[in-house]
Design a protein around this motif. Structure first.
Motif, PDB file in Angstrom:
ATOM      1  N   GLY A 182       0.815  -1.211   0.000  1.00  0.00           N
ATOM      2  CA  GLY A 182       0.000   0.000   0.000  1.00  0.00           C
ATOM      3  C   GLY A 182       0.843   1.254   0.000  1.00  0.00           C
ATOM      4  N   SER A 183       1.887   1.279  -0.836  1.00  0.00           N
ATOM      5  CA  SER A 183       2.851   2.386  -0.778  1.00  0.00           C
ATOM      6  C   SER A 183       2.802   3.312  -1.986  1.00  0.00           C
ATOM      7  N   GLY A 184       1.680   3.285  -2.703  1.00  0.00           N
ATOM      8  CA  GLY A 184       1.528   4.224  -3.809  1.00  0.00           C
ATOM      9  C   GLY A 184       1.228   5.638  -3.342  1.00  0.00           C
ATOM     10  N   ARG A 185       0.786   5.773  -2.085  1.00  0.00           N
ATOM     11  CA  ARG A 185       0.445   7.080  -1.523  1.00  0.00           C
ATOM     12  C   ARG A 185       0.348   6.950  -0.002  1.00  0.00           C
ATOM     13  N   GLY A 186       0.094   8.061   0.650  1.00  0.00           N
ATOM     14  CA  GLY A 186      -0.207   8.060   2.076  1.00  0.00           C
ATOM     15  C   GLY A 186       0.938   7.606   2.955  1.00  0.00           C
ATOM     16  N   ILE A 187       0.581   6.963   4.075  1.00  0.00           N
ATOM     17  CA  ILE A 187       1.574   6.524   5.051  1.00  0.00           C
ATOM     18  C   ILE A 187       2.562   5.544   4.429  1.00  0.00           C
ATOM     19  N   GLY A 188       2.065   4.615   3.632  1.00  0.00           N
ATOM     20  CA  GLY A 188       2.948   3.628   3.018  1.00  0.00           C
ATOM     21  C   GLY A 188       4.003   4.263   2.147  1.00  0.00           C
ATOM     22  N   HIS A 189       3.605   5.253   1.345  1.00  0.00           N
ATOM     23  CA  HIS A 189       4.584   5.917   0.477  1.00  0.00           C
ATOM     24  C   HIS A 189       5.589   6.708   1.303  1.00  0.00           C
ATOM     25  N   ALA A 190       5.109   7.361   2.355  1.00  0.00           N
ATOM     26  CA  ALA A 190       6.021   8.129   3.212  1.00  0.00           C
ATOM     27  C   ALA A 190       7.063   7.215   3.852  1.00  0.00           C
ATOM     28  N   ILE A 191       6.645   6.032   4.296  1.00  0.00           N
ATOM     29  CA  ILE A 191       7.590   5.084   4.891  1.00  0.00           C
ATOM     30  C   ILE A 191       8.591   4.602   3.844  1.00  0.00           C
ATOM     31  N   ALA A 192       8.097   4.224   2.664  1.00  0.00           N
ATOM     32  CA  ALA A 192       8.997   3.766   1.607  1.00  0.00           C
ATOM     33  C   ALA A 192       9.999   4.858   1.236  1.00  0.00           C
ATOM     34  N   ARG A 193       9.526   6.093   1.159  1.00  0.00           N
ATOM     35  CA  ARG A 193      10.419   7.216   0.852  1.00  0.00           C
ATOM     36  C   ARG A 193      11.477   7.379   1.938  1.00  0.00           C
ATOM     37  N   GLY A 194      11.050   7.292   3.205  1.00  0.00           N
ATOM     38  CA  GLY A 194      11.994   7.403   4.312  1.00  0.00           C
ATOM     39  C   GLY A 194      13.054   6.320   4.260  1.00  0.00           C
ATOM     40  N   TYR A 195      12.641   5.100   3.927  1.00  0.00           N
ATOM     41  CA  TYR A 195      13.604   4.010   3.803  1.00  0.00           C
ATOM     42  C   TYR A 195      14.590   4.278   2.671  1.00  0.00           C
ATOM     43  N   ALA A 196      14.075   4.707   1.518  1.00  0.00           N
ATOM     44  CA  ALA A 196      14.949   4.962   0.375  1.00  0.00           C
ATOM     45  C   ALA A 196      15.964   6.066   0.685  1.00  0.00           C
ATOM     46  N   LEU A 197      15.502   7.121   1.351  1.00  0.00           N
ATOM     47  CA  LEU A 197      16.400   8.218   1.693  1.00  0.00           C
ATOM     48  C   LEU A 197      17.402   7.809   2.775  1.00  0.00           C
ATOM     49  N   SER A 198      17.112   6.713   3.479  1.00  0.00           N
ATOM     50  CA  SER A 198      18.035   6.185   4.487  1.00  0.00           C
ATOM     51  C   SER A 198      18.946   5.104   3.920  1.00  0.00           C
ATOM     52  N   GLY A 199      18.902   4.921   2.605  1.00  0.00           N
ATOM     53  CA  GLY A 199      19.837   4.019   1.946  1.00  0.00           C
ATOM     54  C   GLY A 199      19.279   2.698   1.483  1.00  0.00           C
ATOM     55  N   ALA A 200      18.019   2.401   1.802  1.00  0.00           N
ATOM     56  CA  ALA A 200      17.454   1.099   1.435  1.00  0.00           C
ATOM     57  C   ALA A 200      17.037   1.070  -0.035  1.00  0.00           C
ATOM     58  N   ARG A 201      17.008  -0.135  -0.568  1.00  0.00           N
ATOM     59  CA  ARG A 201      16.315  -0.387  -1.829  1.00  0.00           C
ATOM     60  C   ARG A 201      14.862  -0.684  -1.472  1.00  0.00           C
ATOM     61  N   VAL A 202      13.922  -0.158  -2.245  1.00  0.00           N
ATOM     62  CA  VAL A 202      12.525  -0.312  -1.877  1.00  0.00           C
ATOM     63  C   VAL A 202      11.706  -0.885  -3.021  1.00  0.00           C
ATOM     64  N   VAL A 203      10.704  -1.664  -2.640  1.00  0.00           N
ATOM     65  CA  VAL A 203       9.721  -2.193  -3.582  1.00  0.00           C
ATOM     66  C   VAL A 203       8.368  -1.626  -3.166  1.00  0.00           C
ATOM     67  N   LEU A 204       7.776  -0.844  -4.066  1.00  0.00           N
ATOM     68  CA  LEU A 204       6.459  -0.267  -3.812  1.00  0.00           C
ATOM     69  C   LEU A 204       5.388  -1.258  -4.241  1.00  0.00           C
ATOM     70  N   ASN A 205       4.311  -1.321  -3.471  1.00  0.00           N
ATOM     71  CA  ASN A 205       3.214  -2.222  -3.795  1.00  0.00           C
ATOM     72  C   ASN A 205       1.885  -1.486  -3.727  1.00  0.00           C
ATOM     73  N   GLY A 206       0.960  -1.928  -4.550  1.00  0.00           N
ATOM     74  CA  GLY A 206      -0.412  -1.449  -4.551  1.00  0.00           C
ATOM     75  C   GLY A 206      -1.162  -2.217  -5.629  1.00  0.00           C
ATOM     76  N   ARG A 207      -2.410  -1.857  -5.850  1.00  0.00           N
ATOM     77  CA  ARG A 207      -3.191  -2.539  -6.888  1.00  0.00           C
ATOM     78  C   ARG A 207      -3.233  -1.750  -8.187  1.00  0.00           C
ATOM     79  N   ASP A 208      -2.811  -0.484  -8.159  1.00  0.00           N
ATOM     80  CA  ASP A 208      -2.886   0.390  -9.326  1.00  0.00           C
ATOM     81  C   ASP A 208      -1.485   0.557  -9.925  1.00  0.00           C
ATOM     82  N   PRO A 209      -1.173  -0.152 -11.020  1.00  0.00           N
ATOM     83  CA  PRO A 209       0.174  -0.083 -11.591  1.00  0.00           C
ATOM     84  C   PRO A 209       0.586   1.327 -12.013  1.00  0.00           C
ATOM     85  N   GLU A 210      -0.331   2.100 -12.549  1.00  0.00           N
ATOM     86  CA  GLU A 210       0.019   3.440 -13.006  1.00  0.00           C
ATOM     87  C   GLU A 210       0.374   4.354 -11.835  1.00  0.00           C
ATOM     88  N   ARG A 211      -0.387   4.267 -10.754  1.00  0.00           N
ATOM     89  CA  ARG A 211      -0.070   5.070  -9.575  1.00  0.00           C
ATOM     90  C   ARG A 211       1.308   4.687  -9.028  1.00  0.00           C
TER      91      ARG A 211
END
Length: 267
Positions: free
Chosen positions: A23-52
């Motif tokens: 659930g990281s296409g937006r909202g809390i999930g995206h903010a967490i994924a962004r925080g991880y990426a900016l902290s050096g992690a590789r991230v995989v975003l997930n959701g049901r909407d491929p375009e988003r």
């Protein structure tokens, strides 16, 4: 010198770690994924909407420091409440990127209504997305984490693990169940080196709560009910999520951490 949990191991550094956030296409999930990426992690975003997801990934890649490979941000669209899709996606993610070091079960949905009028299908949908998905996705990736002997699983719970409001019965029941599932996962997997904890945000200004944010009476109630006297922001959840994903929390297990501006601390 940065804080270290062991010689040469920075406490909050996620460099090189792989994180999947549902659930990281937006909202809390995206903010967490962004925080991880900016902290050096590789991230995989997930959701049901491929375009988003593609748009969210492109924006995040642009934000990362020059020199970071585009492959540090990937997307995998699948329905976390569909057992077959979860199993297929898990194997695809592991085959393409390796077993995640960090899994965040964040996907959620809210359907409000009086209990006496709530359709059973709405109840099932909320429970499936907010609770059953944590079981499905958690066990799928744990099967890869367990032989390796390490992993961080973070289940995004809610202030409604502890406090309940009228018309939110399926959501409160599901999130309370997710807190229980967090402890059950800890009981079974902690000895294998996996830390499983919950994050319980309070009332956060997101798309999920857009109708509540827009209601002046409800917003006034939130600011009066919350000691911090404001709605939470998605950024408020990021720091605790980084802590729970990092070596700094290696001896924290089976806990639900409330990020609610003090709401659950007062009457």
């Amino acid at each position: 010198m940065p804080l270290q949990t062991a010689p040469g191991v920075p406490a909050f550094d996620l460099t090189g770690r792989l994180a999947l956030v549902t659930g990281s296409g937006r909202g809390i999930g995206h903010a967490i994924a962004r925080g991880y990426a900016l902290s050096g992690a590789r991230v995989v975003l997930n959701g049901r909407d491929p375009e988003r997801l593609k748009a969210a990934a492109a924006a995040l890649r642009e934000e990362l420091a020059p020199g970071r490979p585009p492959g540090d941000v990937q997307v995998h669209a699948f329905d976390v409440a569909d057992p077959a899709q979860v199993e297929q996606a898990c194997e695809a993610v592991v085959a393409a990127h390796g077993c995640p070091d960090i899994l965040v079960n964040n996907a959620g949905v809210q359907i409000r209504g009086p209990l006496t009028e709530l359709p059973v299908d709405d109840w099932k949908r909320v429970v499936d997305v907010n609770l059953t998905s944590g079981f499905l996705v958690g066990r799928a990736f744990a099967r890869h984490m367990l032989p390796r002997g390490s992993g961080k699983i973070i289940n995004v719970c809610s202030v409604q693990n502890h406090l309940v409001r009228a018309t939110t019965a399926p959501y409160a029941a599901a999130k309370s169940g997710l807190g229980g599932l967090t402890r059950a996962m800890c009981a079974e997997w902690a000895s294998a080196g996996i830390q499983v904890n919950g994050l319980a945000p309070g009332y956060i200004d997101t798309d999920l709560n857009a109708s509540l944010v827009a209601d002046p009476d409800f917003s006034r109630w939130i600011t009066r009910r919350t000691p911090a006297a404001r709605w939470g922001r998605v950024e408020d959840v990021v720091g605790p999520a980084i802590w729970l994903a990092s070596p700094a929390s290696d001896f924290v297990n089976g806990q639900v951490i409330y990020v609610d501006g003090g709401m659950t601390a007062v009457i």
